[in-house]
Motif scaffolding. Structure first.
Motif, mmCIF file in Angstrom:
data_model
loop_
_atom_site.group_PDB
_atom_site.id
_atom_site.type_symbol
_atom_site.label_atom_id
_atom_site.label_comp_id
_atom_site.label_asym_id
_atom_site.label_seq_id
_atom_site.Cartn_x
_atom_site.Cartn_y
_atom_site.Cartn_z
ATOM 1 N N GLY A 1 0.098 -6.651 -6.044
ATOM 2 C CA GLY A 1 -0.236 -5.298 -6.461
ATOM 3 C C GLY A 1 0.456 -4.231 -5.637
ATOM 4 N N LEU A 2 0.679 -3.093 -6.290
ATOM 5 C CA LEU A 2 1.107 -1.870 -5.595
ATOM 6 C C LEU A 2 -0.114 -0.951 -5.643
ATOM 7 N N ILE A 3 -0.669 -0.707 -4.462
ATOM 8 C CA ILE A 3 -1.986 -0.094 -4.389
ATOM 9 C C ILE A 3 -1.862 1.333 -3.878
ATOM 10 N N GLY A 4 -2.427 2.293 -4.568
ATOM 11 C CA GLY A 4 -2.419 3.675 -4.112
ATOM 12 C C GLY A 4 -3.725 3.992 -3.391
ATOM 13 N N GLY A 5 -4.645 4.629 -4.087
ATOM 14 C CA GLY A 5 -5.898 5.104 -3.504
ATOM 15 C C GLY A 5 -6.605 4.087 -2.609
ATOM 16 N N ALA A 6 -6.724 2.855 -3.076
ATOM 17 C CA ALA A 6 -7.482 1.850 -2.317
ATOM 18 C C ALA A 6 -6.722 1.354 -1.084
ATOM 19 N N GLY B 1 0.408 -2.220 -10.669
ATOM 20 C CA GLY B 1 -0.180 -1.064 -9.981
ATOM 21 C C GLY B 1 -0.883 -0.157 -10.962
ATOM 22 N N GLY B 2 -1.929 0.465 -10.489
ATOM 23 C CA GLY B 2 -2.710 1.381 -11.328
ATOM 24 C C GLY B 2 -4.179 1.088 -11.171
ATOM 25 N N SER B 3 -4.825 1.840 -10.240
ATOM 26 C CA SER B 3 -6.263 1.705 -10.008
ATOM 27 C C SER B 3 -6.703 0.278 -9.660
ATOM 28 N N VAL B 4 -5.863 -0.426 -8.897
ATOM 29 C CA VAL B 4 -6.307 -1.727 -8.380
ATOM 30 C C VAL B 4 -7.316 -1.461 -7.273
ATOM 31 N N LYS B 5 -8.414 -2.201 -7.293
ATOM 32 C CA LYS B 5 -9.446 -2.059 -6.264
ATOM 33 C C LYS B 5 -10.047 -3.436 -5.981
ATOM 34 N N GLY C 1 0.842 -1.202 0.000
ATOM 35 C CA GLY C 1 0.000 0.000 0.000
ATOM 36 C C GLY C 1 0.872 1.245 0.000
ATOM 37 N N ASN C 2 0.840 1.982 -1.097
ATOM 38 C CA ASN C 2 1.611 3.221 -1.228
ATOM 39 C C ASN C 2 0.687 4.388 -0.869
ATOM 40 N N TRP C 3 0.921 4.936 0.325
ATOM 41 C CA TRP C 3 0.005 5.987 0.807
ATOM 42 C C TRP C 3 0.263 7.342 0.148
ATOM 43 N N LYS C 4 1.384 7.453 -0.551
ATOM 44 C CA LYS C 4 1.769 8.722 -1.191
ATOM 45 C C LYS C 4 1.765 9.851 -0.147
ATOM 46 N N MET C 5 1.402 11.082 -0.537
ATOM 47 C CA MET C 5 1.464 12.199 0.426
ATOM 48 C C MET C 5 0.066 12.432 1.017
ATOM 49 N N TRP D 1 -0.853 5.775 -17.351
ATOM 50 C CA TRP D 1 -2.228 6.136 -17.703
ATOM 51 C C TRP D 1 -3.259 5.454 -16.795
ATOM 52 N N ALA D 2 -2.814 4.521 -15.974
ATOM 53 C CA ALA D 2 -3.757 3.814 -15.095
ATOM 54 C C ALA D 2 -3.613 4.237 -13.639
ATOM 55 N N ILE D 3 -2.673 5.147 -13.337
ATOM 56 C CA ILE D 3 -2.431 5.498 -11.931
ATOM 57 C C ILE D 3 -3.348 6.633 -11.494
ATOM 58 N N GLY D 4 -4.187 6.328 -10.521
ATOM 59 C CA GLY D 4 -5.080 7.339 -9.948
ATOM 60 C C GLY D 4 -6.141 7.828 -10.921
ATOM 61 N N THR D 5 -6.291 7.152 -12.045
ATOM 62 C CA THR D 5 -7.222 7.623 -13.076
ATOM 63 C C THR D 5 -8.541 6.847 -13.058
ATOM 64 N N TYR E 1 5.082 -3.007 -12.141
ATOM 65 C CA TYR E 1 4.688 -2.427 -13.431
ATOM 66 C C TYR E 1 3.451 -1.553 -13.210
ATOM 67 N N GLU E 2 3.602 -0.265 -13.485
ATOM 68 C CA GLU E 2 2.487 0.661 -13.297
ATOM 69 C C GLU E 2 2.348 1.548 -14.532
ATOM 70 N N PRO E 3 1.436 1.197 -15.433
ATOM 71 C CA PRO E 3 1.242 2.070 -16.592
ATOM 72 C C PRO E 3 0.758 3.439 -16.120
ATOM 73 N N GLY F 1 11.775 4.892 -8.162
ATOM 74 C CA GLY F 1 11.324 5.188 -9.516
ATOM 75 C C GLY F 1 9.829 5.166 -9.729
ATOM 76 N N HIS F 2 9.056 5.459 -8.679
ATOM 77 C CA HIS F 2 7.621 5.597 -8.918
ATOM 78 C C HIS F 2 7.417 6.641 -10.017
ATOM 79 N N SER F 3 6.414 6.467 -10.832
ATOM 80 C CA SER F 3 6.241 7.367 -11.993
ATOM 81 C C SER F 3 6.057 8.821 -11.557
ATOM 82 N N GLU F 4 5.517 9.023 -10.348
ATOM 83 C CA GLU F 4 5.380 10.414 -9.872
ATOM 84 C C GLU F 4 6.756 11.010 -9.570
ATOM 85 N N ARG F 5 7.701 10.202 -9.120
ATOM 86 C CA ARG F 5 9.072 10.678 -8.917
ATOM 87 C C ARG F 5 9.749 10.925 -10.260
HETATM 88 P P1 PGA Z 1 -3.530 4.039 -7.631
HETATM 89 O O1 PGA Z 1 -1.950 4.271 -7.465
HETATM 90 O O2 PGA Z 1 -3.822 2.682 -7.070
HETATM 91 O O3 PGA Z 1 -4.166 5.144 -6.856
HETATM 92 O O4 PGA Z 1 -3.808 4.107 -9.102
HETATM 93 C C1 PGA Z 1 -1.026 3.239 -7.648
HETATM 94 C C2 PGA Z 1 0.380 3.760 -7.437
HETATM 95 O O5 PGA Z 1 0.683 4.861 -7.918
HETATM 96 O O6 PGA Z 1 1.245 3.110 -6.787
#
Ligand code: PGA
Length: 252
Positions: free
Chosen positions: A233-238, A213-217, A8-12, A172-176, A168-170, A96-100
């Motif tokens: 999975g690498l999970i952000g929002g969820a 990773g990328g909008s896994v729920k 679970g990547n809580w980000k900021m 276009w699928a992150i947080g979208t 692997y986090e495309p 190397g998260h795509s946001e970095r």
């Molecule tokens: P997301 O983020 O699950 O909110 O799309 C994944 C991530 O950036 O690690």
């Protein structure tokens, strides 16, 4: 055999009290219902690492950092060194998260240095890769990801690379809300494993966990995790809601 992992990547996000509540919720729900086969990693912001590590010390949950410095120590205001992370018992760190890569201009060569600093300090690496929408539309996605993996990791020996998890986090699928289809994800995961096998051999490639990773729920986790080369999975929002995160963990 390689491990199944849900991170679970809580980000900021979250304050410390909110973070502690979240961890309490995850621990409670996991203790009711887990077969223990999946490694769970929580990846809070830096200031919470010590506190969260203490909170999970009586469980099987691991803790990771979201980043680390490419430098060892010294006059680098605002940076956090790998040996500092090791000194608070951090198990993993994202690199190397795509946001970095996108907002902080982190290039593959810098990421390779971060990988080195972490492994020198016995911290396992979650190395992120993934293409942008444009790159996919131009049919460059396989090449882009392959280059990211090569430049970030291929300086490592076979023994060293076993301490790396690939995510692997495309982009276009992150947080979208848009997820790669299980077929699209599997196709890329198989490609990454082939790239690793060509360099390190089949045995090593078979041992490396590759996370999606990328909008896994909760609603899509199971069909993603059923794919042969998707090891979690690498999970952000969820990952910010205990119930959703635990239900993703239980999707294996
Ligand atoms: P997301 O983020 O699950 O909110 O799309 C994944 C991530 O950036 O690690």
């Amino acid at each position: 055999m390689r491990k199944n992992i849900v991170a679970g990547n809580w980000k900021m996000n979250l304050t410390l009290p909110e973070a502690k509540d979240l961890v309490e919720g995850i621990k409670n729900q996991l203790s009711n219902n887990t077969d223990g086969g999946t490694e769970v990693i929580l990846i809070p912001p830096f200031p919470f690492l010590t506190e969260i590590k203490n909170q999970v010390v009586d469980s099987a949950i691991s803790v990771g950092a979201q980043n680390c410095s490419m430098y060892k120590s010294g006059a680098y205001t605002g940076e956090v060194a790998a040996n500092m992370l090791a000194s608070v018992n951090t198990d993993y760190a994202l690199v190397g998260h795509s946001e970095r890569r996108e907002y902080f201009n982190e290039i593959n060569q810098v990421l390779a240095e971060k990988v080195n600093r972490l492994l020198e300090n016995n911290i396992k690496v979650i190395y992120c890769c993934g293409e942008s929408l444009e790159e996919r539309k131009e049919d460059k996605h396989f090449n882009v990801v392959e280059t990211q993996v090569e430049l970030g990791l291929f300086h490592l020996s076979a023994d060293e690379v076993k301490n790396v998890v690939v995510a692997y986090e495309p982009v276009w699928a992150i947080g979208t809300g848009e997820t790669a289809s299980p077929e699209q994800a599997q196709e890329m995961h198989a490609h990454i494993r082939r790239v690793l096998a060509a360099y390190y051999g089949d045995d090593v490639a078979e041992e490396i966990s590759i996370l999606y990773g990328g909008s896994v729920k909760p609603a899509n986790a199971q069909e993603l995790f059923q794919q042969t080369d998707i090891d979690g999975g690498l999970i952000g929002g969820a990952s910010l809601k205990a119930e959703d995160f635990v239900s993703i963990i239980n999707a294996f």
